[in-house]
Design a protein around this motif. Sequence first.
Motif, PDB file in Angstrom:
ATOM      1  N   LYS A 114     -73.160-102.878  15.851  1.00 45.77           N
ATOM      2  CA  LYS A 114     -73.408-102.713  14.416  1.00 45.77           C
ATOM      3  C   LYS A 114     -72.098-102.265  13.771  1.00 45.77           C
ATOM      4  O   LYS A 114     -71.545-101.224  14.115  1.00 45.77           O
ATOM      5  CB  LYS A 114     -74.513-101.695  14.169  1.00 45.77           C
ATOM      6  N   ASN A 115     -71.603-103.066  12.832  1.00 45.34           N
ATOM      7  CA  ASN A 115     -70.352-102.768  12.147  1.00 45.34           C
ATOM      8  C   ASN A 115     -70.576-101.739  11.038  1.00 45.34           C
ATOM      9  O   ASN A 115     -71.707-101.515  10.606  1.00 45.34           O
ATOM     10  CB  ASN A 115     -69.762-104.054  11.565  1.00 45.34           C
ATOM     11  N   ALA A 116     -69.484-101.143  10.572  1.00 47.96           N
ATOM     12  CA  ALA A 116     -69.563-100.109   9.535  1.00 47.96           C
ATOM     13  C   ALA A 116     -70.223-100.617   8.264  1.00 47.96           C
ATOM     14  O   ALA A 116     -70.892 -99.859   7.560  1.00 47.96           O
ATOM     15  CB  ALA A 116     -68.157 -99.579   9.229  1.00 47.96           C
ATOM     16  N   ASP A 117     -70.074-101.909   7.957  1.00 45.88           N
ATOM     17  CA  ASP A 117     -70.671-102.474   6.741  1.00 45.88           C
ATOM     18  C   ASP A 117     -72.131-102.877   6.924  1.00 45.88           C
ATOM     19  O   ASP A 117     -72.751-103.438   6.022  1.00 45.88           O
ATOM     20  CB  ASP A 117     -69.855-103.657   6.237  1.00 45.88           C
ATOM     21  N   GLY A 118     -72.694-102.617   8.105  1.00 49.79           N
ATOM     22  CA  GLY A 118     -74.091-102.950   8.368  1.00 49.79           C
ATOM     23  C   GLY A 118     -74.292-104.304   9.025  1.00 49.79           C
ATOM     24  O   GLY A 118     -75.379-104.614   9.503  1.00 49.79           O
ATOM     25  N   SER A 119     -73.259-105.135   9.026  1.00 52.54           N
ATOM     26  CA  SER A 119     -73.375-106.431   9.697  1.00 52.54           C
ATOM     27  C   SER A 119     -73.374-106.226  11.211  1.00 52.54           C
ATOM     28  O   SER A 119     -73.070-105.140  11.702  1.00 52.54           O
ATOM     29  CB  SER A 119     -72.227-107.352   9.283  1.00 52.54           C
ATOM     30  N   LEU A 120     -73.723-107.273  11.933  1.00 54.68           N
ATOM     31  CA  LEU A 120     -73.766-107.197  13.388  1.00 54.68           C
ATOM     32  C   LEU A 120     -72.783-108.190  13.987  1.00 54.68           C
ATOM     33  O   LEU A 120     -72.568-109.270  13.447  1.00 54.68           O
ATOM     34  CB  LEU A 120     -75.165-107.549  13.892  1.00 54.68           C
ATOM     35  N   ALA A 121     -72.214-107.835  15.107  1.00 57.92           N
ATOM     36  CA  ALA A 121     -71.405-108.747  15.917  1.00 57.92           C
ATOM     37  C   ALA A 121     -72.189-108.948  17.213  1.00 57.92           C
ATOM     38  O   ALA A 121     -72.303-108.036  18.025  1.00 57.92           O
ATOM     39  CB  ALA A 121     -70.031-108.160  16.199  1.00 57.92           C
ATOM     40  N   ILE A 122     -72.767-110.141  17.353  1.00 61.28           N
ATOM     41  CA  ILE A 122     -73.573-110.452  18.535  1.00 61.28           C
ATOM     42  C   ILE A 122     -72.730-111.324  19.456  1.00 61.28           C
ATOM     43  O   ILE A 122     -72.451-112.474  19.147  1.00 61.28           O
ATOM     44  CB  ILE A 122     -74.884-111.170  18.155  1.00 61.28           C
ATOM     45  N   SER A 123     -72.321-110.768  20.576  1.00 60.38           N
ATOM     46  CA  SER A 123     -71.514-111.503  21.551  1.00 60.38           C
ATOM     47  C   SER A 123     -72.404-111.980  22.681  1.00 60.38           C
ATOM     48  O   SER A 123     -73.386-111.332  23.032  1.00 60.38           O
ATOM     49  CB  SER A 123     -70.418-110.609  22.128  1.00 60.38           C
ATOM     50  N   GLY A 124     -72.033-113.135  23.229  1.00 58.47           N
ATOM     51  CA  GLY A 124     -72.801-113.658  24.345  1.00 58.47           C
ATOM     52  C   GLY A 124     -72.200-114.927  24.882  1.00 58.47           C
ATOM     53  O   GLY A 124     -71.173-115.410  24.391  1.00 58.47           O
ATOM     54  N   ASP A 125     -72.844-115.467  25.895  1.00 58.36           N
ATOM     55  CA  ASP A 125     -72.365-116.674  26.558  1.00 58.36           C
ATOM     56  C   ASP A 125     -73.024-117.900  25.944  1.00 58.36           C
ATOM     57  O   ASP A 125     -74.253-118.021  25.940  1.00 58.36           O
ATOM     58  CB  ASP A 125     -72.667-116.617  28.049  1.00 58.36           C
ATOM     59  N   LEU A 126     -72.180-118.798  25.423  1.00 56.45           N
ATOM     60  CA  LEU A 126     -72.633-120.090  24.919  1.00 56.45           C
ATOM     61  C   LEU A 126     -72.272-121.141  25.950  1.00 56.45           C
ATOM     62  O   LEU A 126     -71.113-121.243  26.358  1.00 56.45           O
ATOM     63  CB  LEU A 126     -71.959-120.429  23.588  1.00 56.45           C
ATOM     64  N   THR A 127     -73.267-121.891  26.383  1.00 59.48           N
ATOM     65  CA  THR A 127     -73.027-123.024  27.271  1.00 59.48           C
ATOM     66  C   THR A 127     -73.214-124.281  26.439  1.00 59.48           C
ATOM     67  O   THR A 127     -74.280-124.514  25.865  1.00 59.48           O
ATOM     68  CB  THR A 127     -73.990-123.023  28.469  1.00 59.48           C
ATOM     69  N   LEU A 128     -72.150-125.072  26.339  1.00 63.40           N
ATOM     70  CA  LEU A 128     -72.128-126.300  25.547  1.00 63.40           C
ATOM     71  C   LEU A 128     -71.267-127.313  26.278  1.00 63.40           C
ATOM     72  O   LEU A 128     -70.168-126.971  26.736  1.00 63.40           O
ATOM     73  CB  LEU A 128     -71.549-126.013  24.156  1.00 63.40           C
ATOM     74  N   HIS A 129     -71.758-128.530  26.424  1.00 60.43           N
ATOM     75  CA  HIS A 129     -70.985-129.592  27.060  1.00 60.43           C
ATOM     76  C   HIS A 129     -70.601-129.222  28.492  1.00 60.43           C
ATOM     77  O   HIS A 129     -69.536-129.573  28.992  1.00 60.43           O
ATOM     78  CB  HIS A 129     -69.745-129.888  26.192  1.00 60.43           C
ATOM     79  N   GLY A 130     -71.471-128.429  29.142  1.00 62.45           N
ATOM     80  CA  GLY A 130     -71.244-128.037  30.529  1.00 62.45           C
ATOM     81  C   GLY A 130     -70.247-126.911  30.719  1.00 62.45           C
ATOM     82  O   GLY A 130     -69.893-126.579  31.847  1.00 62.45           O
ATOM     83  N   VAL A 131     -69.797-126.304  29.627  1.00 59.35           N
ATOM     84  CA  VAL A 131     -68.805-125.228  29.688  1.00 59.35           C
ATOM     85  C   VAL A 131     -69.424-123.963  29.090  1.00 59.35           C
ATOM     86  O   VAL A 131     -70.074-124.022  28.041  1.00 59.35           O
ATOM     87  CB  VAL A 131     -67.531-125.600  28.899  1.00 59.35           C
ATOM     88  N   THR A 132     -69.214-122.830  29.741  1.00 60.23           N
ATOM     89  CA  THR A 132     -69.727-121.555  29.242  1.00 60.23           C
ATOM     90  C   THR A 132     -68.560-120.690  28.782  1.00 60.23           C
ATOM     91  O   THR A 132     -67.610-120.459  29.531  1.00 60.23           O
ATOM     92  CB  THR A 132     -70.533-120.825  30.332  1.00 60.23           C
ATOM     93  N   LYS A 133     -68.651-120.244  27.540  1.00 62.53           N
ATOM     94  CA  LYS A 133     -67.627-119.365  26.942  1.00 62.53           C
ATOM     95  C   LYS A 133     -68.320-118.238  26.206  1.00 62.53           C
ATOM     96  O   LYS A 133     -69.403-118.412  25.643  1.00 62.53           O
ATOM     97  CB  LYS A 133     -66.761-120.128  25.928  1.00 62.53           C
ATOM     98  N   ASN A 134     -67.665-117.082  26.161  1.00 66.32           N
ATOM     99  CA  ASN A 134     -68.174-115.972  25.381  1.00 66.32           C
ATOM    100  C   ASN A 134     -67.785-116.188  23.923  1.00 66.32           C
ATOM    101  O   ASN A 134     -66.619-116.458  23.636  1.00 66.32           O
ATOM    102  CB  ASN A 134     -67.617-114.647  25.908  1.00 66.32           C
ATOM    103  N   ILE A 135     -68.756-116.099  23.028  1.00 64.64           N
ATOM    104  CA  ILE A 135     -68.494-116.231  21.595  1.00 64.64           C
ATOM    105  C   ILE A 135     -69.116-115.042  20.882  1.00 64.64           C
ATOM    106  O   ILE A 135     -69.914-114.304  21.460  1.00 64.64           O
ATOM    107  CB  ILE A 135     -69.073-117.545  21.011  1.00 64.64           C
TER     108      ILE A 135
END
Length: 189
Positions: A114-135
């Motif tokens: 939870k950021n100071a302005d109330g917004s959220l930063a949701i990080s996680g693993d995206l698997t797309l086109h057979g590749v997994t990256k943290n976004i």
Amino acid sequence: MKKLLLVTTLASTLLLPTLANAADYKIDTKGAHASVNFKVSHLGYSFIQGRFNTFSGDFSFDANDVEASKVSVSIDTTSLDSNHAERDKHIRSDDFINASKFSTSTFVSNKVVKNADGSLAISGDLTLHGVTKNITLDTQFIGEGSDPWGGYRVGFEATTRLELKDFGIKVMGASSYVDMNLQVEGIKQ
């Protein structure tokens, strides 16, 4: 007996903070109250916008403990729709997302801040086109409350920019990225 009561009370007190008050939600795709949208530059002259028509997901959320939230989404890449059948066929082909081979894309969160302005930063693993990256999804809480049908809902909007080369997707023209916009409305389970 007093000792047993004291130990039980102490154990209960210690465990209470770890009990989650988070509610579980299912993303409302049947009511068309959620969408996974994309926007990509077309040769640097204009933008193509589209969406994935078929996806599902769920999440847990507690406004008092946002950082304990979790998200899981699955997208059917064969459902890509830019409102132009021939273009969609090309984008789904092995020239780009190769939907016949990689028909599912998934996102599973691993950290919510939870950021100071109330917004959220949701990080996680995206698997797309057979590749997994943290976004990271830059997320705004929209609201929550009872709906007219006796349920309870909560809504969010999230955006992120994906670099196509990070997922092994060919870059064509001036755009090396795609901007994603997600509208998520969940129904409490």
